[in-house]
Write a protein that holds these residues in place. Structure first.
Motif, PDB file in Angstrom:
ATOM      1  N   ASP A   1       0.851  -1.184   0.000  1.00 20.35           N
ATOM      2  CA  ASP A   1       0.000   0.000   0.000  1.00 20.35           C
ATOM      3  C   ASP A   1       0.891   1.240   0.000  1.00 20.35           C
ATOM      4  O   ASP A   1       1.744   1.389   0.877  1.00 20.35           O
ATOM      5  CB  ASP A   1      -0.891  -0.042   1.248  1.00 20.35           C
ATOM      6  CG  ASP A   1      -1.760   1.181   1.378  1.00 20.35           C
ATOM      7  OD1 ASP A   1      -1.339   2.135   2.056  1.00 20.35           O
ATOM      8  OD2 ASP A   1      -2.858   1.166   0.794  1.00 20.35           O
ATOM      9  N   ALA A   2       0.712   2.126  -0.981  1.00 20.43           N
ATOM     10  CA  ALA A   2       1.575   3.304  -1.126  1.00 20.43           C
ATOM     11  C   ALA A   2       1.537   4.206   0.105  1.00 20.43           C
ATOM     12  O   ALA A   2       2.565   4.736   0.530  1.00 20.43           O
ATOM     13  CB  ALA A   2       1.186   4.086  -2.373  1.00 20.43           C
TER      14      ALA A   2
ATOM     15  N   ARG B   1       3.516   2.563   2.888  1.00 22.43           N
ATOM     16  CA  ARG B   1       4.945   2.689   2.601  1.00 22.43           C
ATOM     17  C   ARG B   1       5.429   4.095   2.939  1.00 22.43           C
ATOM     18  O   ARG B   1       6.473   4.263   3.571  1.00 22.43           O
ATOM     19  CB  ARG B   1       5.231   2.379   1.131  1.00 22.43           C
ATOM     20  CG  ARG B   1       6.704   2.438   0.777  1.00 22.43           C
ATOM     21  CD  ARG B   1       6.920   2.049  -0.688  1.00 22.43           C
ATOM     22  NE  ARG B   1       8.319   1.889  -0.979  1.00 22.43           N
ATOM     23  CZ  ARG B   1       8.971   2.616  -1.875  1.00 22.43           C
ATOM     24  NH1 ARG B   1       8.348   3.553  -2.568  1.00 22.43           N
ATOM     25  NH2 ARG B   1      10.254   2.399  -2.096  1.00 22.43           N
ATOM     26  N   ALA B   2       4.687   5.114   2.544  1.00 23.99           N
ATOM     27  CA  ALA B   2       5.084   6.499   2.821  1.00 23.99           C
ATOM     28  C   ALA B   2       5.139   6.758   4.324  1.00 23.99           C
ATOM     29  O   ALA B   2       6.077   7.401   4.814  1.00 23.99           O
ATOM     30  CB  ALA B   2       4.116   7.462   2.143  1.00 23.99           C
TER      31      ALA B   2
ATOM     32  N   ASP C   1      11.655  -3.122   0.745  1.00 22.52           N
ATOM     33  CA  ASP C   1      11.034  -1.834   0.454  1.00 22.52           C
ATOM     34  C   ASP C   1      11.870  -0.645   0.916  1.00 22.52           C
ATOM     35  O   ASP C   1      11.789   0.436   0.334  1.00 22.52           O
ATOM     36  CB  ASP C   1       9.653  -1.763   1.102  1.00 22.52           C
ATOM     37  CG  ASP C   1       8.746  -2.839   0.556  1.00 22.52           C
ATOM     38  OD1 ASP C   1       8.507  -2.842  -0.672  1.00 22.52           O
ATOM     39  OD2 ASP C   1       8.300  -3.704   1.335  1.00 22.52           O
TER      40      ASP C   1
END
Length: 105
Positions: free
Chosen positions: A15-16, A19-20, A58
């Protein structure tokens, strides 16, 4: 000198936003990491390989310590312990770490 490098893998599907948020937490930790002898570097994967591949990390964190005693104290430091219990474990992150002697020869 001792270099401590950690590779992190977030749960899949990736999930972006997660991750952010995770990278932001790593960067906040790196800005004031305890007991380090040098800068703490946070890097993120460029996405050049299929993220479903279980061998793709990641993000990473790398730092140096003056000696083994400093590294051991870092592992037990409340700020490091909080990172593990409040960010890594609840996020379902898996990680591998490696410690290497990087003293000048």
């Amino acid at each position: 000198m001792l270099t401590h490098t950690v590779l992190f893998r977030l749960p899949r599907p990736l999930d972006a936003a997660q991750r952010a948020d995770f990278v932001a937490a790593l960067q906040a930790f790196a800005a004031d990491a305890p007991l380090t002898a040098g800068p703490v570097t946070v890097t993120t994967d460029l996405g050049l390989r299929d993220p479903a591949n279980p061998r793709v990390a990641d993000a990473s964190l790398s730092t140096t310590f003056a000696d083994v005693d400093s590294f051991t104290a870092y592992l037990n430091h409340p700020r490091h312990q909080a990172m593990v219990t409040k960010v890594l474990e609840p996020s379902g992150v898996t990680w591998l770490s490696m410690q290497a002697d990087t003293s000048p020869s």
